[in-house]
Write an enzyme that holds these catalytic residues in place. Structure first.
Site, PDB file in Angstrom:
ATOM      1  CG  ASN A  84      -2.995  -0.716 -13.125  1.00 55.41           C
ATOM      2  OD1 ASN A  84      -2.833  -0.841 -11.904  1.00 55.41           O
ATOM      3  ND2 ASN A  84      -2.329  -1.465 -13.993  1.00 55.41           N
ATOM      4  CG  HIS A 135       2.459  -2.066 -15.744  1.00 56.48           C
ATOM      5  ND1 HIS A 135       2.063  -3.280 -15.208  1.00 56.48           N
ATOM      6  CD2 HIS A 135       3.514  -2.332 -16.556  1.00 56.48           C
ATOM      7  CE1 HIS A 135       2.833  -4.234 -15.693  1.00 56.48           C
ATOM      8  NE2 HIS A 135       3.728  -3.686 -16.508  1.00 56.48           N
ATOM      9  CG  MET A 144      -0.888  -7.999  -7.142  1.00 59.66           C
ATOM     10  SD  MET A 144      -0.125  -7.067  -8.500  1.00 59.66           S
ATOM     11  CE  MET A 144       1.132  -6.127  -7.631  1.00 59.66           C
ATOM     12  N   GLY A 161       0.794  -1.233   0.000  1.00 58.92           N
ATOM     13  CA  GLY A 161       0.000   0.000   0.000  1.00 58.92           C
ATOM     14  C   GLY A 161       0.826   1.283   0.000  1.00 58.92           C
ATOM     15  CB  THR A 162       4.305   2.245  -0.979  1.00 53.58           C
ATOM     16  OG1 THR A 162       4.345   1.559  -2.233  1.00 53.58           O
ATOM     17  CG2 THR A 162       5.030   1.420   0.062  1.00 53.58           C
TER      18      THR A 162
HETATM   19  C1  GAR Z   1       3.515  -0.790  -7.522  1.00 54.52           C
HETATM   20  O1  GAR Z   1       4.873  -0.545  -7.644  1.00 54.52           O
HETATM   21  C2  GAR Z   1       2.919  -1.025  -8.903  1.00 54.52           C
HETATM   22  O2  GAR Z   1       3.696  -0.592  -9.931  1.00 54.52           O
HETATM   23  C3  GAR Z   1       2.801  -2.498  -8.989  1.00 54.52           C
HETATM   24  O3  GAR Z   1       2.578  -2.930  -7.680  1.00 54.52           O
HETATM   25  C4  GAR Z   1       3.238  -2.068  -6.777  1.00 54.52           C
HETATM   26  C5  GAR Z   1       2.319  -1.835  -5.596  1.00 54.52           C
HETATM   27  O4  GAR Z   1       3.017  -1.482  -4.491  1.00 54.52           O
HETATM   28  N1  GAR Z   1       1.715  -2.805  -9.836  1.00 54.52           N
HETATM   29  C6  GAR Z   1       1.783  -3.762 -10.783  1.00 54.52           C
HETATM   30  O5  GAR Z   1       2.740  -4.472 -10.944  1.00 54.52           O
HETATM   31  C7  GAR Z   1       0.530  -3.885 -11.617  1.00 54.52           C
HETATM   32  N2  GAR Z   1       0.739  -4.760 -12.732  1.00 54.52           N
HETATM   33  P1  GAR Z   1       2.258  -1.017  -3.169  1.00 54.52           P
HETATM   34  O6  GAR Z   1       1.383  -2.160  -2.695  1.00 54.52           O
HETATM   35  O7  GAR Z   1       3.363  -0.738  -2.206  1.00 54.52           O
HETATM   36  O8  GAR Z   1       1.456   0.199  -3.512  1.00 54.52           O
END
Ligand code: GAR
Length: 221
Positions: A122, A124, A107, A29-30
């Site tokens: 979204n 990415h 995800m 959740g950053t």
């Molecule tokens: C983010 O860095 C985002 O780019 C990636 O998940 C991370 C979530 O981090 N998203 C994907 O790969 C989508 N295909 P978080 O949970 O710390 O916000």
């Protein structure tokens, strides 16, 4: 929404109030935290109205609770189909009347509510359309980038359609791949790029400056 020839055109009104954001996540959740911090600091005129997690143990749920944001846990395998999973999420979040739904490390495949086309974004961690699609998430993306030997990666914010990572691209920011990069070091710089362009895309949306023409998003002045 207007139709011009065979091309769909979407325009959005200028919001003269704070934008209401529903955030969907699966992990730490950053990304959510970034929005909460900007809102608290008065740098984004918005409100996170609700958070949905596809995992019970996602730390993003803790971050939401710390800010008094209502949450729902919706684990994909507890629903027979993707459509039923998405419907449960949408039944929860629509009463909060979000202006935008933000996928923030969510995800699982998600089907936006009716009437919310081009109101789901979204982020990415690569320059789409490269290194996107099923299985390309988080560290898998950075590993694939390094294995492919490309010299530039980056971050992409796009509208969500019904398949992984294929919706109209709103903003991208490139990040150079360094000689000694590991998936971790590359992820760190790409996430810094995400922290810039995701809030910027939300600002542009709330200023009514995004115009979607078919697959192309134009930024108007
Ligand atoms: C983010 O860095 C985002 O780019 C990636 O998940 C991370 C979530 O981090 N998203 C994907 O790969 C989508 N295909 P978080 O949970 O710390 O916000």
């Amino acid at each position: 929404m207007q139709q011009s020839g065979s091309e769909r055109v979407y325009t959005f009104p200028v919001l003269d109030r704070s934008i209401r954001l529903a955030v969907l996540l699966s992990g730490s959740g950053t990304t959510l935290q970034r929005f909460l911090d900007l809102i608290t600091a008065g740098q984004l005129c918005g409100e996170v109205c609700c958070v949905v997690s596809s995992r019970k143990d996602a730390y993003g749920l803790v971050r939401a609770s710390q800010h008094g944001v209502p949450t729902l846990i919706a684990v994909r395998k507890e629903y027979p189909t993707m459509e039923e999973h998405s419907a449960a999420i949408n039944d929860f979040l629509m009463p909060f009347q979000p202006d935008l739904i933000l996928l923030a490390g969510f995800m699982v495949l998600y089907c936006p509510p009716q009437g919310m086309e081009m109101r789901v974004m979204n982020v990415h961690p690569a320059l789409l359309p490269l290194f996107g699609g099923k299985g390309f998430y988080g560290h898998h993306v950075h590993e694939a980038v390094l294995n492919a030997g490309v010299k530039v990666s980056g971050a992409t914010v796009h509208f969500v359609d019904t398949t992984y990572d294929t919706g109209p691209i709103i903003l991208q920011k490139p990040v150079m791949v360094e000689e000694d990069d590991t998936p971790d070091t590359l992820a760190e710089r790409v996430q810094a790029a995400e922290r810039d362009i995701y809030p910027e895309a939300v600002r542009l949306f709330s200023q009514g400056r995004l115009r979607v023409e078919g697959h192309r998003v134009r930024i108007t002045s």
